[in-house]
Design a protein around this motif. Structure first.
Motif, PDB file in Angstrom:
ATOM      1  N   PHE A  29     165.893  88.781  43.818  1.00  0.00           N
ATOM      2  CA  PHE A  29     165.964  87.552  44.607  1.00  0.00           C
ATOM      3  C   PHE A  29     167.224  86.773  44.246  1.00  0.00           C
ATOM      4  CE2 PHE A  29     164.949  83.167  45.721  1.00  0.00           C
ATOM      5  CZ  PHE A  29     164.353  83.319  46.957  1.00  0.00           C
ATOM      6  N   TRP A  30     167.580  86.746  42.967  1.00  0.00           N
ATOM      7  CA  TRP A  30     168.836  86.116  42.550  1.00  0.00           C
ATOM      8  C   TRP A  30     170.037  86.962  42.982  1.00  0.00           C
ATOM      9  CZ3 TRP A  30     172.413  88.329  39.233  1.00  0.00           C
ATOM     10  CH2 TRP A  30     173.493  87.502  38.858  1.00  0.00           C
ATOM     11  N   TRP A  31     169.884  88.280  42.936  1.00  0.00           N
ATOM     12  CA  TRP A  31     170.970  89.198  43.267  1.00  0.00           C
ATOM     13  C   TRP A  31     171.289  89.180  44.767  1.00  0.00           C
ATOM     14  CZ3 TRP A  31     170.398  95.181  43.552  1.00  0.00           C
ATOM     15  CH2 TRP A  31     171.660  95.773  43.681  1.00  0.00           C
ATOM     16  N   TYR A  32     170.366  88.686  45.588  1.00  0.00           N
ATOM     17  CA  TYR A  32     170.554  88.714  47.042  1.00  0.00           C
ATOM     18  C   TYR A  32     171.831  87.997  47.444  1.00  0.00           C
ATOM     19  CZ  TYR A  32     169.421  88.298  52.007  1.00  0.00           C
ATOM     20  OH  TYR A  32     169.456  88.383  53.381  1.00  0.00           O
ATOM     21  N   GLU A  33     172.147  86.884  46.789  1.00  0.00           N
ATOM     22  CA  GLU A  33     173.356  86.122  47.108  1.00  0.00           C
ATOM     23  C   GLU A  33     174.588  86.671  46.403  1.00  0.00           C
ATOM     24  OE1 GLU A  33     173.813  83.845  49.242  1.00  0.00           O
ATOM     25  OE2 GLU A  33     171.742  83.479  49.856  1.00  0.00           O
ATOM     26  N   HIS A  34     174.426  87.682  45.572  1.00  0.00           N
ATOM     27  CA  HIS A  34     175.554  88.209  44.791  1.00  0.00           C
ATOM     28  C   HIS A  34     175.808  89.691  45.089  1.00  0.00           C
ATOM     29  CE1 HIS A  34     174.127  84.648  42.592  1.00  0.00           C
ATOM     30  NE2 HIS A  34     175.359  84.517  42.130  1.00  0.00           N
ATOM     31  N   GLY A  35     175.496  90.109  46.289  1.00  0.00           N
ATOM     32  CA  GLY A  35     175.837  91.483  46.667  1.00  0.00           C
ATOM     33  C   GLY A  35     174.736  92.258  47.354  1.00  0.00           C
ATOM     34  N   LEU A  36     173.470  91.940  47.084  1.00  0.00           N
ATOM     35  CA  LEU A  36     172.380  92.715  47.682  1.00  0.00           C
ATOM     36  C   LEU A  36     172.317  92.517  49.195  1.00  0.00           C
ATOM     37  CD1 LEU A  36     169.955  94.556  47.377  1.00  0.00           C
ATOM     38  CD2 LEU A  36     168.546  92.539  46.904  1.00  0.00           C
ATOM     39  N   GLY A  37     172.479  91.258  49.660  1.00  0.00           N
ATOM     40  CA  GLY A  37     172.470  91.007  51.094  1.00  0.00           C
ATOM     41  C   GLY A  37     173.612  91.696  51.808  1.00  0.00           C
ATOM     42  N   GLU A  38     174.795  91.674  51.190  1.00  0.00           N
ATOM     43  CA  GLU A  38     175.944  92.362  51.790  1.00  0.00           C
ATOM     44  C   GLU A  38     175.722  93.870  51.822  1.00  0.00           C
ATOM     45  OE1 GLU A  38     179.419  91.232  49.692  1.00  0.00           O
ATOM     46  OE2 GLU A  38     179.247  89.094  50.187  1.00  0.00           O
ATOM     47  N   PHE A  39     175.069  94.398  50.797  1.00  0.00           N
ATOM     48  CA  PHE A  39     174.775  95.829  50.770  1.00  0.00           C
ATOM     49  C   PHE A  39     173.838  96.228  51.915  1.00  0.00           C
ATOM     50  CE2 PHE A  39     172.055  99.348  49.341  1.00  0.00           C
ATOM     51  CZ  PHE A  39     173.009 100.312  49.075  1.00  0.00           C
ATOM     52  N   ILE A  40     172.857  95.391  52.222  1.00  0.00           N
ATOM     53  CA  ILE A  40     171.929  95.687  53.310  1.00  0.00           C
ATOM     54  C   ILE A  40     172.634  95.582  54.662  1.00  0.00           C
ATOM     55  CG2 ILE A  40     169.806  94.946  54.445  1.00  0.00           C
ATOM     56  CD1 ILE A  40     169.322  96.298  51.795  1.00  0.00           C
ATOM     57  N   ARG A  41     173.518  94.604  54.814  1.00  0.00           N
ATOM     58  CA  ARG A  41     174.196  94.391  56.097  1.00  0.00           C
ATOM     59  C   ARG A  41     175.421  95.279  56.284  1.00  0.00           C
ATOM     60  NH1 ARG A  41     173.583  88.983  54.456  1.00  0.00           N
ATOM     61  NH2 ARG A  41     175.810  88.943  53.975  1.00  0.00           N
ATOM     62  N   ALA A  42     175.853  96.002  55.256  1.00  0.00           N
ATOM     63  CA  ALA A  42     177.096  96.776  55.320  1.00  0.00           C
ATOM     64  C   ALA A  42     177.126  97.775  56.473  1.00  0.00           C
ATOM     65  CB  ALA A  42     177.344  97.484  53.989  1.00  0.00           C
ATOM     66  N   PRO A  43     176.059  98.570  56.740  1.00  0.00           N
ATOM     67  CA  PRO A  43     176.129  99.500  57.881  1.00  0.00           C
ATOM     68  C   PRO A  43     176.372  98.795  59.203  1.00  0.00           C
ATOM     69  CG  PRO A  43     174.314 100.095  56.441  1.00  0.00           C
ATOM     70  CD  PRO A  43     174.833  98.778  55.955  1.00  0.00           C
ATOM     71  N   TYR A  44     175.831  97.595  59.372  1.00  0.00           N
ATOM     72  CA  TYR A  44     176.046  96.833  60.602  1.00  0.00           C
ATOM     73  C   TYR A  44     177.440  96.203  60.623  1.00  0.00           C
ATOM     74  CZ  TYR A  44     175.406  93.177  64.138  1.00  0.00           C
ATOM     75  OH  TYR A  44     175.548  92.363  65.224  1.00  0.00           O
ATOM     76  N   CYS A  45     177.899  95.731  59.489  1.00  0.00           N
ATOM     77  CA  CYS A  45     179.210  95.086  59.415  1.00  0.00           C
ATOM     78  C   CYS A  45     180.354  96.078  59.571  1.00  0.00           C
ATOM     79  CB  CYS A  45     179.365  94.335  58.090  1.00  0.00           C
ATOM     80  SG  CYS A  45     178.212  92.952  57.893  1.00  0.00           S
ATOM     81  N   ASN A  46     180.100  97.361  59.319  1.00  0.00           N
ATOM     82  CA  ASN A  46     181.152  98.371  59.446  1.00  0.00           C
ATOM     83  C   ASN A  46     181.347  98.856  60.873  1.00  0.00           C
ATOM     84  OD1 ASN A  46     181.656  98.324  56.677  1.00  0.00           O
ATOM     85  ND2 ASN A  46     180.178  99.948  56.254  1.00  0.00           N
ATOM     86  N   LEU A  47     180.589  98.312  61.827  1.00  0.00           N
ATOM     87  CA  LEU A  47     180.722  98.723  63.214  1.00  0.00           C
ATOM     88  C   LEU A  47     182.002  98.154  63.824  1.00  0.00           C
ATOM     89  CD1 LEU A  47     177.046  98.321  64.505  1.00  0.00           C
ATOM     90  CD2 LEU A  47     178.191 100.391  63.714  1.00  0.00           C
ATOM     91  N   ASP A  48     182.293  98.603  65.032  1.00  0.00           N
ATOM     92  CA  ASP A  48     183.467  98.137  65.747  1.00  0.00           C
ATOM     93  C   ASP A  48     183.343  96.655  66.074  1.00  0.00           C
ATOM     94  OD1 ASP A  48     184.970  97.967  68.705  1.00  0.00           O
ATOM     95  OD2 ASP A  48     185.988  99.222  67.222  1.00  0.00           O
ATOM     96  N   GLU A  49     184.491  96.015  66.341  1.00  0.00           N
ATOM     97  CA  GLU A  49     184.493  94.588  66.640  1.00  0.00           C
ATOM     98  C   GLU A  49     183.711  94.249  67.905  1.00  0.00           C
ATOM     99  OE1 GLU A  49     188.460  93.227  66.857  1.00  0.00           O
ATOM    100  OE2 GLU A  49     188.837  93.364  64.688  1.00  0.00           O
ATOM    101  N   ALA A  50     183.518  95.249  68.796  1.00  0.00           N
ATOM    102  CA  ALA A  50     182.758  94.998  70.017  1.00  0.00           C
ATOM    103  C   ALA A  50     181.306  94.647  69.715  1.00  0.00           C
ATOM    104  CB  ALA A  50     182.811  96.232  70.923  1.00  0.00           C
ATOM    105  N   PHE A  51     180.839  95.023  68.527  1.00  0.00           N
ATOM    106  CA  PHE A  51     179.452  94.759  68.165  1.00  0.00           C
ATOM    107  C   PHE A  51     179.313  93.593  67.191  1.00  0.00           C
ATOM    108  CE2 PHE A  51     179.783  99.372  68.982  1.00  0.00           C
ATOM    109  CZ  PHE A  51     179.012  99.441  70.121  1.00  0.00           C
ATOM    110  N   VAL A  52     180.285  93.412  66.332  1.00  0.00           N
ATOM    111  CA  VAL A  52     180.155  92.387  65.293  1.00  0.00           C
ATOM    112  C   VAL A  52     181.052  91.181  65.516  1.00  0.00           C
ATOM    113  CG1 VAL A  52     179.473  94.096  63.583  1.00  0.00           C
ATOM    114  CG2 VAL A  52     181.888  93.520  63.835  1.00  0.00           C
TER     115      VAL A  52
END
Length: 287
Positions: A29-52
């Motif tokens: 829960f503490w780690w969520y703001e220090h990398g865990l949330g970004e790790f979960i969203r990474a597959p979505y964030c790596n998409l093309d700009e048309a999606f993100v």
């Protein structure tokens, strides 16, 4: 131990396991703001700009007041279970171990290590394929559609594909376990090899939530390799079992007992005897 003693031991083990899971959840829960949330969203964030979005805005939508807290708790709990797995699994093992024999303990440790490794391998491959699967599915919506994923839907998608890959990689291990207990033989597995590969590819097409060929092959090909490894392990196990059964057939005989060999005389033939030491290739003297 008495029945009450076993119940108390089980209660204590469960409490310790829940304590470790709670500690792991708090850390995540503490780690969520220090990398865990970004790790979960990474597959979505790596998409093309048309999606993100042009600025790389890959934020997920929350449609209710408590949505953010619930999503963070859910992710933290799942990650906490994974992070604290060595500690709560030890509690399970410590409760079961006193009732196992030495060889059963060895098999148990091997089974836990291999099954955990296979699940981690499957989940890793699933995480790698998430971006490709998301891009394929979102492209099907067309160019005139604005993509705005909710946190609940995205998290459910990620968890479903991770579990699908992880559990699927456990199936070849189940075949090895059935062979070890004598239910499945190497002969049956070898004869069914083509059907196993065919059904594996069909199952991969239905299991993968993305339904795209890339993700399907990423799941099916490693499973076929694992099934082939399981078949070869079954071959070695059956060969050792046959050798052990052959030796066990003479275990109840006395050392001075006659061997069960066929003592009947064999028929004579025209071949030279092994005791015949005459040189060959010489002409017989004429009379």
């Amino acid at each position: 131990m008495s029945l009450i003693g076993h119940i108390k031991e089980l209660r204590n083990r469960i409490l310790f396991a829940l304590l470790f899971i709670g500690i792991g959840t708090a850390v995540c829960f503490w780690w969520y703001e220090h990398g865990l949330g970004e790790f979960i969203r990474a597959p979505y964030c790596n998409l093309d700009e048309a999606f993100v979005g042009p600025n790389g805005d890959c934020g997920l939508l929350i449609t209710d007041v408590f949505g953010g807290a619930l999503i963070r708790l859910k992710i933290s709990f799942i990650a906490g279970v994974v992070v604290s797995a060595p500690f709560w699994l030890y509690q399970v093992w410590a409760f079961v171990t006193p009732g196992l024999k030495k060889n059963e303990k060895r098999y148990g440790v091997g089974f836990v290590v291999v099954s955990s490794s296979l699940f981690a391998l499957g989940a890793t491959l699933a995480y790698i394929s998430l971006s490709a699967g998301l891009e394929l599915l979102l492209n099907l919506a067309g160019d005139d559609v604005i993509v705005a994923l909710t946190a609940q839907d995205y998290l459910g998608f990620v968890i479903s594909i991770l579990l699908a890959f992880g559990i699927s990689f456990e199936v070849p291990l189940l075949a090895v376990a059935l062979n070890l207990v004598g239910v499945l033989s190497h002969e049956l597995l070898s004869k069914s090899r083509r059907w196993i590969y065919f059904l594996t590819i069909v199952a991969a097409a239905f299991i993968t939530p993305t339904q795209d060929p890339f993700t399907m092959l990423l799941l099916a090909l490693p499973m076929c390799v694992l099934f082939e490894v399981a078949i070869q392990i079954a071959r070695v196990v059956d060969k050792r079992r046959a050798k052990r059964d052959g030796l066990a057939a003479f275990a109840d005989l006395d050392d001075d007992a006659a061997s069960p060999l066929d003592a009947r005389p064999s028929s004579l033939d025209d071949r030279p005897s092994a005791l015949d030491t005459r040189p060959t290739g010489l002409d017989e003297p004429t009379t």
